[in-house]
Design an enzyme around this catalytic site. Structure first.
Site, PDB file in Angstrom:
ATOM      1  N   CYS A 247      31.479 -37.271  62.799  1.00 53.99           N
ATOM      2  CA  CYS A 247      31.256 -36.975  61.025  1.00 53.99           C
ATOM      3  C   CYS A 247      32.726 -37.297  60.137  1.00 53.99           C
ATOM      4  CB  CYS A 247      30.653 -36.205  60.630  1.00 53.99           C
ATOM      5  SG  CYS A 247      31.758 -33.923  60.478  1.00 53.99           S
ATOM      6  N   GLY A 248      33.891 -37.476  61.191  1.00 55.10           N
ATOM      7  CA  GLY A 248      35.036 -37.176  60.348  1.00 55.10           C
ATOM      8  C   GLY A 248      35.853 -35.919  60.905  1.00 55.10           C
TER       9      GLY A 248
END
Length: 289
Positions: A247-248
C-alpha cells in the site's frame, strides 16, 4: 562443564543503540528467528526503544495486540492510519479493540483533512484511480511519517508475514528501512492457518467482513470479495492490479515521497491562474495585432 542454554544466549543492549549496524541486525535476526511470536514480542518490549505498533486491525495485527496484552501491562502504543476510506466495519472493529483491551489509539488522517469531503475538495474525487501513487502517499505514507515524528517513534511492530508472498516472501523478524525505522515482524514465520487458529482459540476480535467472503481488507474502493479458487492470503486487495502488492507503507519512502510531491507540484502549477504580468503581456500582444 558445558555452559547452560541461558548462559550461552546472546546478549543485547537494553535498550538497543540505534541506528543498528547490519552486523547487529544479522545477529538479532539469528537469535529471533527461532523464537515464537510471543517470545519475539517479549524481547522487543525489553530491548527496542521508541516501540509502537502500527495496525490497520487485520488479523495478524490483532493477534499481536492480544499477545502483547498477556505479556505486559504497558504494551507499545497503537497507531492507526485512517485513510478516510475504510469500511464501516473496520471503524467498528477499532472501537471494539479499544474496549476489549482498554487501549488508546493514536489516529492519523491525511494532513488537513478530517472527512472524505475535505479530502476530495482538496485533491479531487477518486484520486486512487487518477494517481494511485499520490493517493497512497497522501492517505497512508505521509500520515504515518507525521505520526512517527510527532510521537518519537523509533520502531514499529507490523503484521507482515512471509507466507503473504510477493515482497514479503523473504521477510525477517527485524528489518530497518531507508529512514532507519526499525520494523519488527513477530509473526513473520506464521502461515494463515496458524493466525486463524490463534484468533479462534483466544476469541480475538475480528472484522465482520471476514465472514462475508473477504480475505484481506483495506479501503472500501479497492477491496473486493475473493473469487472462487482465489486462495491467496491477500486475495481481493487492489482488485484488477496484480502488480500491486503493497500500500505504500512498506516501499521506499524517499522514492514514493519524491514521486508524489513532483506530481502534486505539477498539478498545483497547472491550476495556477495566469499572473498579472503574463495577462498584461498577452493583452499587449492582442492590442498590437
Amino acid at each position: 562443564m558445558a555452559p547452560s542454554a541461558e548462559s550461552s544466549k546472546p546478549t543485547f543492549d537494553k535498550p538497543l543503540k540505534l541506528p543498528l549496524s547490519q552486523e547487529e541486525i544479522d545477529r538479532i535476526n539469528a537469535y529471533l528467528r527461532d523464537l515464537t511470536p510471543e517470545q519475539i514480542l517479549e524481547w522487543a518490549v525489553e530491548h527496542v526503544p521508541g516501540l509502537y505498533q502500527t495496525t490497520a486491525f487485520g488479523l495478524t495485527g490483532l493477534v499481536a495486540i492480544d499477545m502483547l496484552s498477556k505479556i505486559t501491562q504497558n504494551p507499545p502504543p497503537l497507531i492507526f492510519v485512517d485513510t478516510l476510506y475504510h469500511f464501516p466495519e473496520t471503524y467498528e472493529l477499532v472501537e471494539e479493540v479499544k474496549k476489549r483491551y482498554n487501549r488508546d489509539v493514536h489516529v492519523y488522517k491525511p494532513d488537513g483533512c478530517d472527512t472524505v469531503e475535505e479530502f476530495e475538495k482538496k485533491y479531487g474525487q477518486k484520486l486512487w484511480e487518477a494517481d494511485e501513487t499520490t493517493y497512497d502517499y497522501l492517505v497512508k505514507v505521509e500520515p504515518a511519517r507525521r505520526a512517527y515524528e510527532e510521537l518519537g517513534v523509533k520502531a514499529v511492530i507490523t503484521g507482515r508475514r512471509a507466507s503473504q508472498g510477493a515482497d514479503r516472501a523473504n521477510l525477517q523478524p527485524l528489518e530497518v528501512d531507508s529512514t532507519c525505522l526499525v520494523k519488527l515482524n513477530p509473526l513473520f514465520a506464521w502461515t494463515f492457518p496458524f493466525v486463524e487458529w490463534y484468533v479462534d482459540t483466544n476469541n480475538v476480535p475480528r472484522n465482520k467482513l471476514l465472514s462475508q467472503g473477504y480475505r484481506s481488507i483495506g479501503d472500501w474502493h479497492s477491496t473486493v470479495k475473493s473469487g472462487e479458487g482465489d486462495t491467496g492470503e491477500r486475495a481481493g486487495r487492489w482488485a484488477g492490479k496484480k502488480e500491486k502488492t503493497e500500500c505504500g507503507l512498506h516501499v521506499d519512502y524517499f522514492q514514493l515521497k519524491a514521486e508524489a510531491e513532483k506530481k502534486l507540484k505539477a498539478k498545483a502549477a497547472s491550476e495556477q491562474p495566469p499572473s498579472a504580468s503574463s495577462t498584461a503581456a498577452s493583452v499587449g500582444v492582442e492590442a498590437s495585432t
